[in-house]
Structure formats: structure tokens, C-alpha cells
Write a protein that holds these residues in place. Structure first.
Motif, mmCIF file in Angstrom:
data_model
loop_
_atom_site.group_PDB
_atom_site.id
_atom_site.type_symbol
_atom_site.label_atom_id
_atom_site.label_comp_id
_atom_site.label_asym_id
_atom_site.label_seq_id
_atom_site.Cartn_x
_atom_site.Cartn_y
_atom_site.Cartn_z
ATOM 1 N N GLY A 1 4.339 -4.523 1.520
ATOM 2 C CA GLY A 1 4.623 -5.606 2.462
ATOM 3 C C GLY A 1 5.678 -5.235 3.484
ATOM 4 N N ALA A 2 5.942 -6.175 4.360
ATOM 5 C CA ALA A 2 6.958 -5.985 5.387
ATOM 6 C C ALA A 2 8.319 -6.390 4.849
ATOM 7 N N PRO A 3 9.382 -5.738 5.298
ATOM 8 C CA PRO A 3 10.732 -6.223 4.949
ATOM 9 C C PRO A 3 10.943 -7.622 5.527
ATOM 10 N N THR A 4 11.517 -8.507 4.716
ATOM 11 C CA THR A 4 11.814 -9.857 5.196
ATOM 12 C C THR A 4 13.300 -10.133 5.017
ATOM 13 N N PHE A 5 13.880 -10.789 5.981
ATOM 14 C CA PHE A 5 15.303 -11.067 6.008
ATOM 15 C C PHE A 5 15.693 -12.042 4.908
ATOM 16 N N ASP B 1 5.030 13.602 8.719
ATOM 17 C CA ASP B 1 4.949 12.332 9.427
ATOM 18 C C ASP B 1 4.269 11.255 8.588
ATOM 19 N N SER B 2 3.748 11.629 7.445
ATOM 20 C CA SER B 2 3.138 10.638 6.552
ATOM 21 C C SER B 2 4.190 9.619 6.152
ATOM 22 N N ALA B 3 3.956 8.364 6.487
ATOM 23 C CA ALA B 3 4.960 7.318 6.294
ATOM 24 C C ALA B 3 4.345 5.987 6.716
ATOM 25 N N VAL B 4 5.133 4.931 6.537
ATOM 26 C CA VAL B 4 4.773 3.633 7.102
ATOM 27 C C VAL B 4 5.577 3.442 8.382
ATOM 28 N N TYR B 5 4.892 3.066 9.437
ATOM 29 C CA TYR B 5 5.554 2.843 10.718
ATOM 30 C C TYR B 5 5.648 1.336 10.938
ATOM 31 N N LEU B 6 6.877 0.871 10.945
ATOM 32 C CA LEU B 6 7.155 -0.563 11.031
ATOM 33 C C LEU B 6 7.637 -0.924 12.431
ATOM 34 N N CYS B 7 7.106 -2.003 12.926
ATOM 35 C CA CYS B 7 7.577 -2.563 14.186
ATOM 36 C C CYS B 7 8.339 -3.846 13.861
ATOM 37 N N ALA B 8 9.441 -4.068 14.524
ATOM 38 C CA ALA B 8 10.225 -5.283 14.325
ATOM 39 C C ALA B 8 10.641 -5.827 15.688
ATOM 40 N N VAL C 1 4.968 -10.723 13.883
ATOM 41 C CA VAL C 1 4.770 -9.444 14.560
ATOM 42 C C VAL C 1 3.428 -8.860 14.116
ATOM 43 N N ALA C 2 2.613 -8.488 15.072
ATOM 44 C CA ALA C 2 1.300 -7.924 14.765
ATOM 45 C C ALA C 2 1.317 -6.420 14.978
ATOM 46 N N GLN C 3 0.657 -5.700 14.086
ATOM 47 C CA GLN C 3 0.543 -4.250 14.215
ATOM 48 C C GLN C 3 -0.890 -3.828 13.912
ATOM 49 N N SER C 4 -1.319 -2.776 14.582
ATOM 50 C CA SER C 4 -2.615 -2.179 14.244
ATOM 51 C C SER C 4 -2.586 -0.701 14.591
ATOM 52 N N PRO C 5 -3.384 0.119 13.901
ATOM 53 C CA PRO C 5 -4.165 -0.259 12.729
ATOM 54 C C PRO C 5 -3.268 -0.438 11.514
ATOM 55 N N ARG C 6 -3.784 -0.929 10.429
ATOM 56 C CA ARG C 6 -2.998 -1.058 9.205
ATOM 57 C C ARG C 6 -2.944 0.262 8.446
ATOM 58 N N TYR C 7 -3.997 1.026 8.539
ATOM 59 C CA TYR C 7 -4.062 2.313 7.848
ATOM 60 C C TYR C 7 -4.674 3.349 8.783
ATOM 61 N N LYS C 8 -4.197 4.599 8.621
ATOM 62 C CA LYS C 8 -4.748 5.675 9.421
ATOM 63 C C LYS C 8 -4.613 6.976 8.643
ATOM 64 N N ILE C 9 -5.724 7.725 8.579
ATOM 65 C CA ILE C 9 -5.705 9.048 7.951
ATOM 66 C C ILE C 9 -6.123 10.051 9.009
ATOM 67 N N GLY D 1 6.764 -6.454 11.261
ATOM 68 C CA GLY D 1 5.328 -6.519 11.108
ATOM 69 C C GLY D 1 4.908 -5.880 9.793
ATOM 70 N N PRO D 2 3.595 -5.931 9.478
ATOM 71 C CA PRO D 2 3.116 -5.402 8.195
ATOM 72 C C PRO D 2 3.120 -3.886 8.122
ATOM 73 N N GLY D 3 3.263 -3.220 9.250
ATOM 74 C CA GLY D 3 3.340 -1.764 9.255
ATOM 75 C C GLY D 3 1.992 -1.077 9.352
ATOM 76 N N THR D 4 2.035 0.179 9.764
ATOM 77 C CA THR D 4 0.857 1.054 9.763
ATOM 78 C C THR D 4 1.143 2.188 8.799
#
Lengths: 111, 113
Positions: A41-45, B86-93, B4-12, B105-108
Motif C-alpha cells: 500500500g501507500a504510506p499514509t500520514f 532500479d527495481s523498486a516502488v516509485y511513489l508519487c506524493a 493521488v493517481a499513478q500508472s502503471p501499477r506494475y511494470k517488468i 499514491g499507490p506507487g508503481t
């Protein structure tokens, strides 16, 4: 350098109280935040301390001592859904600047 | 309000390929952040925007990573070429200016093979 230290794992049972400590060493300090992240999941405050003392938000409280570069998150009346990772994060400069996160504490709550 | 919306959710992808991630922040949030979260670690800032200007990109590996935020709303993060690490979760806030709370956001989830 910058570092935030917190325990890697904590276990507890439902209904118990748990304290997650965080000590920090950063170039500057403006405030300490706590975030919760469930698996996938996403981090939540959760909470924020800009001044010394205790902040209470329902079952969660957070404490800060700027002179000791120390804070903690207190979780009361633990529930199974509280099983997650908890991160402390420092804002170095001012509100709205990027956060420096600790490595996180994995909390496991059992029945 | 929408999150916050992100896409895609998964990428290989395979190493040396390129990849792009998209983020749409909460409406009215002028500040946008991209974080990288490697498994077992906390998020690490890659870049911070205020409207369409860069505030902090000191930790962005600029030889392979780039990001833009045209018109001060949506943002795109690109990696070219990708490496295994670079394998990781990329989070946008996003957040309002001068606000301590960041909304993630839920991350990619990126896996580089």
C-alpha cells in the motif's frame, strides 16, 4: 550524514500498547512525521510534531524531544489491522520540503 | 476528494530498456514529489516540484533518470536505460505549499530483469 534510527521489528498482541522509537541525526530539523504503510500500500500520514511534547490522535500519539533528537509513536488498544510498517520522517527545512524517512518498523499484532 | 493517481501499477522490463511512470496529484496541490522505495527501506526522495519548477533534484541520478511536470499538474518520471538496481516502488506524493502532510499514491512497482 543523515540518519534516522528505529527498531526493525516489534511484535505485540491485540489490546496491548506499543511504542516505536525514532532517533534522528539530520542537517536541519523542522518537524517529525509518522507514516503507516500496509504491505503493497501507500504510506499514509499518522501524526506530526513540530514542537516538543505529545500529540494525540485517537489511539495514536506521538512525542518529540528536539533537545534529544528523539521521538516516538505510541499505539494503544492494538488491533490486527494495525499490523503494518511504521516510518518516522524528518522535515529538515520548512513545511512542504521533502521528507527523510527511516527504514521503518514492522509491527506484527497477533490475537 | 480524489487521491493521488499513478500508472502503471506494475511494470517488468529488461535492463537497458526505458520506462516511464505517470502521476496525477490531488487537485490544488502545488507540490509534487517522486520517491523511490527499495524493498525493506523507507522512501527516498528523487525529485520535488513546486508547480512546474524543480525545488530539489539533488538525489536524482541524472544520467539515467529524468522528470517533468508540464503545466504544473501531472508529472512523468522516466528511466533510460534501466539497471537491475532500479527495481523498486516509485511513489508519487503531493501536498499544499507549507503543509507538512504528504499524500501518497499507490506507487508503481518496477522489476528490472
Amino acid at each position: 550524514g543523515q540518519s534516522l534510527e528505529q527498531p526493525s521489528e516489534v511484535t505485540a498482541v491485540e489490546g496491548a500498547i506499543v511504542q516505536i522509537n525514532c532517533t534522528y541525526q539530520t542537517s536541519g530539523f523542522y518537524g517529525l512525521s509518522w507514516y503507516q504503510q500496509h504491505d503493497g500500500g501507500a504510506p499514509t500520514f499518522l501524526s506530526y510534531n513540530g514542537l516538543d511534547g505529545l500529540e494525540e490522535t485517537g489511539r495514536f500519539s506521538s512525542f518529540l524531544s528536539r533537545s534529544d533528537s528523539y521521538g516516538y509513536l505510541l499505539l494503544q488498544e492494538l488491533q490486527m489491522k494495525d499490523s503494518a510498517s511504521y516510518f518516522c520522517a524528518v522535515e529538515e527545512d520548512q513545511a512542504g520540503t521533502a521528507l527523510i524517512f527511516g527504514k521503518g518498523t514492522t509491527l506484527s499484532v497477533s490475537s | 476528494e480524489a487521491g493521488v493517481a499513478q500508472s502503471p501499477r506494475y511494470k517488468i522490463i529488461e535492463k537497458r530498456q526505458s520506462v516511464a511512470f505517470w502521476c496525477n496529484p490531488i487537485s490544488g496541490h502545488a507540490t509534487l514529489y517522486w520517491y523511490q522505495q527499495i524493498l525493506g527501506q523507507g522512501p527516498k526522495l528523487l525529485i520535488q516540484f513546486q508547480n512546474n519548477g524543480v525545488v530539489d533534484d539533488s538525489q536524482l541520478p541524472k544520467d539515467r533518470f529524468s522528470a517533468e511536470r508540464l503545466k504544473g499538474v501531472d508529472s512523468t518520471l522516466k528511466i533510460q536505460p534501466a539497471k537491475l538496481e532500479d527495481s523498486a516502488v516509485y511513489l508519487c506524493a503531493s501536498s499544499r505549499p507549507d503543509q507538512e502532510t504528504q499524500y501518497f499514491g499507490p506507487g508503481t512497482r518496477l522489476l528490472v530483469l
